[in-house]
Design a protein around this motif. Structure first.
Motif, PDB file in Angstrom:
ATOM      1  N   LEU A   1      -4.602 -39.657  40.397  1.00 35.73           N
ATOM      2  CA  LEU A   1      -3.262 -39.606  39.818  1.00 35.73           C
ATOM      3  C   LEU A   1      -2.384 -40.729  40.349  1.00 35.73           C
ATOM      4  O   LEU A   1      -1.524 -41.237  39.625  1.00 35.73           O
ATOM      5  N   GLU A   2      -2.606 -41.127  41.593  1.00 37.87           N
ATOM      6  CA  GLU A   2      -1.844 -42.261  42.125  1.00 37.87           C
ATOM      7  C   GLU A   2      -2.226 -43.560  41.420  1.00 37.87           C
ATOM      8  O   GLU A   2      -1.379 -44.415  41.161  1.00 37.87           O
ATOM      9  N   GLU A   3      -3.505 -43.714  41.103  1.00 36.81           N
ATOM     10  CA  GLU A   3      -3.990 -44.949  40.492  1.00 36.81           C
ATOM     11  C   GLU A   3      -3.639 -45.034  39.012  1.00 36.81           C
ATOM     12  O   GLU A   3      -3.246 -46.092  38.514  1.00 36.81           O
ATOM     13  N   CYS A   4      -3.808 -43.946  38.259  1.00 34.61           N
ATOM     14  CA  CYS A   4      -3.620 -44.038  36.799  1.00 34.61           C
ATOM     15  C   CYS A   4      -3.109 -42.726  36.211  1.00 34.61           C
ATOM     16  O   CYS A   4      -3.601 -42.275  35.179  1.00 34.61           O
ATOM     17  N   GLY A   5      -2.118 -42.140  36.869  1.00 34.25           N
ATOM     18  CA  GLY A   5      -1.613 -40.849  36.435  1.00 34.25           C
ATOM     19  C   GLY A   5      -0.505 -40.920  35.404  1.00 34.25           C
ATOM     20  O   GLY A   5       0.677 -40.687  35.720  1.00 34.25           O
ATOM     21  N   ARG A   6      -0.867 -41.242  34.181  1.00 35.58           N
ATOM     22  CA  ARG A   6       0.089 -41.119  33.074  1.00 35.58           C
ATOM     23  C   ARG A   6      -0.678 -40.915  31.782  1.00 35.58           C
ATOM     24  O   ARG A   6      -1.815 -41.375  31.632  1.00 35.58           O
ATOM     25  N   THR A   7      -0.050 -40.228  30.871  1.00 26.92           N
ATOM     26  CA  THR A   7      -0.683 -39.979  29.582  1.00 26.92           C
ATOM     27  C   THR A   7      -0.632 -41.230  28.721  1.00 26.92           C
ATOM     28  O   THR A   7       0.170 -42.143  28.948  1.00 26.92           O
ATOM     29  N   TYR A   8      -1.469 -41.240  27.700  1.00 26.61           N
ATOM     30  CA  TYR A   8      -1.411 -42.330  26.733  1.00 26.61           C
ATOM     31  C   TYR A   8      -0.142 -42.236  25.910  1.00 26.61           C
ATOM     32  O   TYR A   8       0.416 -43.259  25.484  1.00 26.61           O
ATOM     33  N   ALA A   9       0.352 -41.029  25.681  1.00 25.66           N
ATOM     34  CA  ALA A   9       1.619 -40.863  24.960  1.00 25.66           C
ATOM     35  C   ALA A   9       2.750 -41.549  25.719  1.00 25.66           C
ATOM     36  O   ALA A   9       3.566 -42.269  25.129  1.00 25.66           O
ATOM     37  N   ALA A  10       2.808 -41.335  27.030  1.00 22.32           N
ATOM     38  CA  ALA A  10       3.846 -41.983  27.826  1.00 22.32           C
ATOM     39  C   ALA A  10       3.710 -43.499  27.768  1.00 22.32           C
ATOM     40  O   ALA A  10       4.709 -44.229  27.658  1.00 22.32           O
TER      41      ALA A  10
END
Length: 223
Positions: free
Chosen positions: A17-26
């Motif tokens: 989550l620290e490395e790539c914690g975001r949705t594609y929608a965001a």
């Protein structure tokens, strides 16, 4: 899951989550809420992401469509075929732009005709059943099983009754990271975290070997 395995898995989840914690929608600029416009935007994004094209290109194309005002099914349907093609091309989505423009127009008309432009009507029809949601979504032109999976994965935070969902690609990411490869056990690891963010991060790990390796290294360095 044993305590030892759980601790290792949770360290990996934290690093993920620290490395790539975001949705594609965001990433596409969608402020997701359980309201008609952002839900429709996620549907458009899911359509674009489901094609055999880089996720970054699909996200850029979605942003371009929205920036040109095609944020609702009515605005998408009212745009000309060429306007949709031009916006897709602006986002770099050129390989499938002509077919996709047609599908987006036809799909918008179906959303208007069947659900009056509001995908919450589909949610109500499904009565909490994720399979029914996916089947309904596949009535939309250009949305197949992969696109329906992406939609459910991205909206699970606001449609929690569909259940924790990472999809086949998310399970591939879990395997690459050494996490459990069953949805039930991954749900244990994800407990207390945003499920949509966690699922999207697993997909990013599946799509990018270098990202997955960074996560594994970061997890190993955690106490």
């Amino acid at each position: 899951m044993s305590a030892a395995v759980s601790a290792a898995a949770r360290r990996t989840a934290d690093a993920l989550l620290e490395e790539c914690g975001r949705t594609y929608a965001a990433e596409a600029g969608i402020r997701l809420r359980d309201t008609p416009q952002p839900l429709y935007q996620v549907l458009v994004l899911s359509h674009l992401l489901s094609a055999r094209i880089r996720a970054s290109v699909a996200v850029a194309a979605a942003r371009a469509l929205f920036e040109h005002g095609m944020r609702t099914p009515r605005r998408m349907a009212d745009a000309t075929w060429q306007q949709r093609v031009d916006a897709l091309g602006e986002g770099g989505y050129r390989r499938y732009d002509e077919r996709t423009s047609t599908q987006l127009g036809e799909g918008a008309e179906l959303v208007l005709d069947v659900w009056k432009g509001d995908l919450r009507r589909l949610r109500a029809e499904a009565d909490g059943d994720g399979d029914t949601v996916r089947a309904g979504l596949q009535r939309v032109q250009g949305i197949g099983p992969a696109g329906a999976d992406i939609f459910v994965r991205e909206v699970q935070g606001v449609w929690p009754e569909t259940g924790f969902h990472v999809g086949a690609k998310g399970l591939q990411g879990a395997e690459r990271l050494g996490l459990p490869t069953s949805t039930a056990r991954l749900a244990e690891v994800a407990r207390g975290r945003d499920p949509a963010v966690f699922a999207a991060a697993l997909v990013r790990a599946a799509l990018d070997r270098e990202t997955a390796e960074k996560v594994r290294e970061a997890a190993r360095s955690r106490p």
